[in-house]
Design an enzyme around this catalytic site. Structure first.
Site: not given
Length: 179
Positions: A30-33, A35
């Protein structure tokens, strides 16, 4: 169609051959920011390396960020507001996008920003703040430094705000793929 159903659920498929490979997927990245987290961080620990108190560091930062709309500024102002801090009025501001802000406050120059910004401004980062930054980064947090005149007086740790639904989604994915 299958592709319409995917797109309606926010899933973009590059081409149909990718669907054939889905059964072999064993890792999801996952792309954290944006998401797993919301754009708005939260203020965590406050670090001092001077005679200033934690609430003074937060008040200086909130004053400097008073007119800014970016998520870090909002997080700092909200934290100051929750503590009912008196925020002094700034005289003028010079904002450098992405790095930090410099304002004049009661004839003092207040700077709020990144390690890089402080270094560019010719300030020395105290060893205790460098250690705090390393610790923060190791936990996935970031650090915003606060300086008055030519001295870094402390720093504000920022934690990502996890989306409320993130834990449930990850739990569901684990259950689905560990059967």
């Amino acid at each position: 169609s299958y592709f319409r159903m995917l797109s309606q659920n926010g899933i973009l498929v590059k081409d149909s051959s990718m669907l054939d490979l889905l059964s072999q997927v064993d890792t999801i990245v996952f792309d954290k920011t944006g998401t797993l987290t919301l754009p708005q961080p939260q203020v965590g620990k406050l670090y001092t390396c001077s005679d200033y108190q934690e609430n003074e560091i937060l008040a200086y930062a909130a004053a400097a960020e008073y007119r800014q709309t970016h998520p870090i500024a909002v997080a700092i102002r909200e934290a100051a507001s929750r503590q009912s801090l008196k925020i002094p009025n700034i005289d003028d501001a010079d904002y450098e996008v992405g790095y930090g802000i410099k304002v004049t406050l009661n004839q003092q120059v207040v700077k709020v920003g990144s390690h890089r910004f402080m270094t560019q401004e010719g300030l020395t980062i105290p060893a205790s703040i460098q250690q705090a930054e390393e610790l923060s980064h190791s936990h996935g947090h970031s650090l915003v430094m606060v300086a008055v005149d030519h001295q870094v007086i402390g720093a504000i740790e920022l934690h990502p705000t996890v989306r409320p639904e993130a834990a449930a989604i990850i739990r569901e994915l684990r259950e689905r793929y560990h059967q």
